[in-house]
Design a protein around this motif. Structure first.
Motif, PDB file in Angstrom:
ATOM      1  N   ALA A  57       0.833  -1.205   0.000  1.00  0.00           N
ATOM      2  CA  ALA A  57       0.000   0.000   0.000  1.00  0.00           C
ATOM      3  C   ALA A  57       0.862   1.248   0.000  1.00  0.00           C
ATOM      4  CB  ALA A  57      -0.902   0.005   1.227  1.00  0.00           C
ATOM      5  N   SER A  58       0.383   2.282  -0.688  1.00  0.00           N
ATOM      6  CA  SER A  58       1.065   3.574  -0.656  1.00  0.00           C
ATOM      7  C   SER A  58       0.051   4.673  -0.917  1.00  0.00           C
ATOM      8  CB  SER A  58       2.177   3.627  -1.715  1.00  0.00           C
ATOM      9  OG  SER A  58       1.640   3.702  -3.029  1.00  0.00           O
ATOM     10  N   GLY A  59       0.285   5.825  -0.318  1.00  0.00           N
ATOM     11  CA  GLY A  59      -0.599   6.967  -0.554  1.00  0.00           C
ATOM     12  C   GLY A  59      -1.414   7.306   0.673  1.00  0.00           C
ATOM     13  N   PHE A  60      -2.697   7.607   0.480  1.00  0.00           N
ATOM     14  CA  PHE A  60      -3.556   8.016   1.587  1.00  0.00           C
ATOM     15  C   PHE A  60      -3.543   6.980   2.705  1.00  0.00           C
ATOM     16  CE2 PHE A  60      -7.722   7.850   3.681  1.00  0.00           C
ATOM     17  CZ  PHE A  60      -7.773   9.123   4.234  1.00  0.00           C
ATOM     18  N   ASP A  61      -3.671   5.693   2.345  1.00  0.00           N
ATOM     19  CA  ASP A  61      -3.735   4.661   3.367  1.00  0.00           C
ATOM     20  C   ASP A  61      -2.425   4.525   4.126  1.00  0.00           C
ATOM     21  OD1 ASP A  61      -2.563   3.748   1.043  1.00  0.00           O
ATOM     22  OD2 ASP A  61      -3.922   2.067   0.755  1.00  0.00           O
ATOM     23  N   SER A  62      -1.293   4.667   3.440  1.00  0.00           N
ATOM     24  CA  SER A  62      -0.021   4.572   4.155  1.00  0.00           C
ATOM     25  C   SER A  62       0.220   5.810   5.028  1.00  0.00           C
ATOM     26  CB  SER A  62       1.141   4.351   3.186  1.00  0.00           C
ATOM     27  OG  SER A  62       1.342   5.442   2.324  1.00  0.00           O
ATOM     28  N   ARG A  63      -0.303   6.965   4.592  1.00  0.00           N
ATOM     29  CA  ARG A  63      -0.201   8.155   5.447  1.00  0.00           C
ATOM     30  C   ARG A  63      -1.033   7.981   6.722  1.00  0.00           C
ATOM     31  NH1 ARG A  63      -0.290  13.296   1.191  1.00  0.00           N
ATOM     32  NH2 ARG A  63       1.972  13.352   0.897  1.00  0.00           N
ATOM     33  N   VAL A  64      -2.173   7.321   6.612  1.00  0.00           N
ATOM     34  CA  VAL A  64      -2.965   7.014   7.803  1.00  0.00           C
ATOM     35  C   VAL A  64      -2.160   6.114   8.746  1.00  0.00           C
ATOM     36  CG1 VAL A  64      -5.001   5.767   8.642  1.00  0.00           C
ATOM     37  CG2 VAL A  64      -5.208   7.336   6.702  1.00  0.00           C
ATOM     38  N   ASN A  65      -1.500   5.102   8.176  1.00  0.00           N
ATOM     39  CA  ASN A  65      -0.655   4.230   9.002  1.00  0.00           C
ATOM     40  C   ASN A  65       0.473   5.008   9.660  1.00  0.00           C
ATOM     41  OD1 ASN A  65      -1.590   1.539   9.098  1.00  0.00           O
ATOM     42  ND2 ASN A  65      -1.006   1.222   6.979  1.00  0.00           N
ATOM     43  N   ASP A  66       1.129   5.872   8.873  1.00  0.00           N
ATOM     44  CA  ASP A  66       2.209   6.689   9.427  1.00  0.00           C
ATOM     45  C   ASP A  66       1.724   7.495  10.629  1.00  0.00           C
ATOM     46  OD1 ASP A  66       4.084   5.874   7.548  1.00  0.00           O
ATOM     47  OD2 ASP A  66       3.806   7.609   6.246  1.00  0.00           O
ATOM     48  N   ARG A  67       0.597   8.180  10.441  1.00  0.00           N
ATOM     49  CA  ARG A  67       0.075   9.035  11.512  1.00  0.00           C
ATOM     50  C   ARG A  67      -0.341   8.192  12.713  1.00  0.00           C
ATOM     51  NH1 ARG A  67      -2.072  14.307  12.013  1.00  0.00           N
ATOM     52  NH2 ARG A  67      -1.803  14.691   9.777  1.00  0.00           N
ATOM     53  N   GLY A  68      -1.033   7.080  12.453  1.00  0.00           N
ATOM     54  CA  GLY A  68      -1.469   6.206  13.541  1.00  0.00           C
ATOM     55  C   GLY A  68      -0.299   5.654  14.332  1.00  0.00           C
ATOM     56  N   ASN A  69       0.772   5.303  13.642  1.00  0.00           N
ATOM     57  CA  ASN A  69       1.946   4.760  14.329  1.00  0.00           C
ATOM     58  C   ASN A  69       2.653   5.810  15.188  1.00  0.00           C
ATOM     59  OD1 ASN A  69       1.513   2.275  13.157  1.00  0.00           O
ATOM     60  ND2 ASN A  69       2.963   2.598  11.490  1.00  0.00           N
ATOM     61  N   ARG A  70       2.473   7.091  14.829  1.00  0.00           N
ATOM     62  CA  ARG A  70       3.089   8.167  15.629  1.00  0.00           C
ATOM     63  C   ARG A  70       2.263   8.535  16.863  1.00  0.00           C
ATOM     64  NH1 ARG A  70       3.827  10.591  10.424  1.00  0.00           N
ATOM     65  NH2 ARG A  70       2.097  12.035  10.865  1.00  0.00           N
ATOM     66  N   MET A  71       0.977   8.166  16.850  1.00  0.00           N
ATOM     67  CA  MET A  71       0.081   8.569  17.931  1.00  0.00           C
ATOM     68  C   MET A  71       0.248   7.661  19.150  1.00  0.00           C
ATOM     69  SD  MET A  71      -3.283   9.327  15.548  1.00  0.00           S
ATOM     70  CE  MET A  71      -4.416   9.579  16.907  1.00  0.00           C
ATOM     71  N   ARG A  72       0.398   8.269  20.325  1.00  0.00           N
ATOM     72  CA  ARG A  72       0.538   7.496  21.558  1.00  0.00           C
ATOM     73  C   ARG A  72      -0.815   7.263  22.217  1.00  0.00           C
ATOM     74  NH1 ARG A  72       6.173   8.603  24.350  1.00  0.00           N
ATOM     75  NH2 ARG A  72       7.409   9.056  22.503  1.00  0.00           N
ATOM     76  N   TRP A  73      -1.804   8.051  21.838  1.00  0.00           N
ATOM     77  CA  TRP A  73      -3.150   7.924  22.406  1.00  0.00           C
ATOM     78  C   TRP A  73      -4.153   8.228  21.310  1.00  0.00           C
ATOM     79  CZ3 TRP A  73      -7.467  10.864  22.703  1.00  0.00           C
ATOM     80  CH2 TRP A  73      -8.460  10.437  23.601  1.00  0.00           C
ATOM     81  N   PRO A  74      -5.286   7.583  21.267  1.00  0.00           N
ATOM     82  CA  PRO A  74      -5.731   6.448  22.090  1.00  0.00           C
ATOM     83  C   PRO A  74      -5.121   5.147  21.585  1.00  0.00           C
ATOM     84  CG  PRO A  74      -7.400   6.977  20.475  1.00  0.00           C
ATOM     85  CD  PRO A  74      -6.303   8.007  20.293  1.00  0.00           C
ATOM     86  N   GLY A  75      -5.468   4.029  22.187  1.00  0.00           N
ATOM     87  CA  GLY A  75      -4.965   2.731  21.754  1.00  0.00           C
ATOM     88  C   GLY A  75      -5.936   2.047  20.805  1.00  0.00           C
ATOM     89  N   GLY A  76      -5.491   0.900  20.271  1.00  0.00           N
ATOM     90  CA  GLY A  76      -6.364   0.075  19.441  1.00  0.00           C
ATOM     91  C   GLY A  76      -6.697   0.706  18.104  1.00  0.00           C
ATOM     92  N   ARG A  77      -7.782   0.196  17.504  1.00  0.00           N
ATOM     93  CA  ARG A  77      -8.179   0.644  16.166  1.00  0.00           C
ATOM     94  C   ARG A  77      -8.713   2.068  16.169  1.00  0.00           C
ATOM     95  NH1 ARG A  77      -8.022  -3.181  12.276  1.00  0.00           N
ATOM     96  NH2 ARG A  77      -9.199  -1.804  10.907  1.00  0.00           N
ATOM     97  N   PHE A  78      -9.195   2.565  17.330  1.00  0.00           N
ATOM     98  CA  PHE A  78      -9.732   3.922  17.394  1.00  0.00           C
ATOM     99  C   PHE A  78      -8.663   4.943  17.021  1.00  0.00           C
ATOM    100  CE2 PHE A  78     -11.285   7.654  19.971  1.00  0.00           C
ATOM    101  CZ  PHE A  78     -12.328   7.958  19.095  1.00  0.00           C
ATOM    102  N   LYS A  79      -7.420   4.608  17.338  1.00  0.00           N
ATOM    103  CA  LYS A  79      -6.306   5.482  16.979  1.00  0.00           C
ATOM    104  C   LYS A  79      -6.258   5.701  15.468  1.00  0.00           C
ATOM    105  CE  LYS A  79      -2.219   3.588  17.383  1.00  0.00           C
ATOM    106  NZ  LYS A  79      -0.939   3.135  17.996  1.00  0.00           N
TER     107      LYS A  79
END
Length: 296
Positions: A141-163
């Motif tokens: 995957a690359s593009g919008f979906d990978s940017r979502v992953n990038d941002r989610g991986n940087r977030m410390r809160w909240p946990g789980g899929r809600f992040k």
């Protein structure tokens, strides 16, 4: 085939389901007459070293117990060898197992299927993707979906899929099309403004999103889904259709087929089987019959 089988276990997969799933899988294999050895690494690198050692020692099969990340790690050990891979899918997404028609979050059923298939030598050859030496089974995957992953991986809160739900909202707010350079099978460079580009050996990612719904893991080709330049409103309208694969009919979506894909775009990370590979540019090749899979 040797009667010794290796269980390759991620104990933290699916919020602890990995450790629990190992027991019914091992019981089913032992009931079928196999000797079972369990491998649990201290971290991913250590686990892979141990899995490769088991393959090198001649284990009859490597059985990954966990999610897509564990299946992907197991592929690094078995790809290009004659050691078959089995999957007990108990993670969050489980797209590799879904693409193969294997049981999901049912370790007893998956263990019984693997044991029965090994006993009956029901093992099939499977194409795999390879990007800069890293193997994958489903989608890059690359593009919008990978940017979502990038941002989610940087977030410390909240946990789980809600992040990741919050990461989607944030990325939508900042969304703008991405200039891509795409080369298919050493052909001319395609310069496109795209929302995302997905290179599919398998059909789905993200827990059942059929981004490359027509992909066949045995045909020696990738299906490449390109979601073109579109507004936020169009993206919100098209995106839910990905769960049924009907997004492919939308005018903003095009599908290509190729054995080799070169992707280039500024500031974009490539993710394969949900695992980060690094920044584009990346060259991705489909390697026919690179893996052996224990299956129905």
């Amino acid at each position: 085939m040797t009667s010794e089988i290796t269980l390759f276990v991620n104990p933290t997969a699916g919020r602890g389901r990995g450790a629990q799933a190992a027991q019914p899988a091992a019981s089913a294999l032992r009931a079928a007459g196999f000797s079972v050895r369990t491998v649990v690494g201290e971290d991913a690198d250590d686990a892979l070293t141990r899995a490769r050692a088991a393959v090198h020692a001649g284990t009859g099969a490597l059985i990954a117990v966990g999610g897509d990340g564990m299946a992907n790690l197991a592929l690094q050990a078995v790809a290009g060898t004659r050691t078959p891979l089995g999957v007990i899918a108990v993670g969050t997404g489980n797209d590799f197992a879904r693409s193969l028609g294997l049981p999901v979050r049912d370790p007893a059923a998956a263990g019984a299927l693997v044991a029965d298939a090994l006993k009956g030598s029901r093992i099939r050859e499977l194409d795999l993707g390879r990007a800069d030496g890293h193997w994958f089974g489903t989608v890059l995957a690359s593009g919008f979906d990978s940017r979502v992953n990038d941002r989610g991986n940087r977030m410390r809160w909240p946990g789980g899929r809600f992040k990741y739900d919050l990461a989607i909202v944030a990325e939508l707010a900042a969304f703008k099309p991405i200039p891509y350079r795409i080369t298919l099978d050493d052909g001319p460079v395609l310069e496109v403004e795209a929302t995302l580009v997905a290179v599919g050996n398998g059909t789905s990612y993200g827990g059942g999103m059929k981004i490359c719904a027509g992909a066949d893991m045995t045909d020696g080709h990738f299906d490449i889904t390109v979601v073109g330049d579109c507004s936020r409103a169009t993206l919100l309208k098209v995106f839910p259709r990905v769960y049924k694969g009907t997004h492919l009919d939308h005018p903003v979506v095009t599908v290509h087929r190729a054995k080799k894909v070169e992707l280039a775009a500024e500031g974009i990370t490539g993710y394969a089987d949900g695992e980060p590979l690094g920044s584009l540019p990346l060259t991705v090749e489909c390697v026919p019959q690179a893996g052996l899979i224990v299956g129905p």
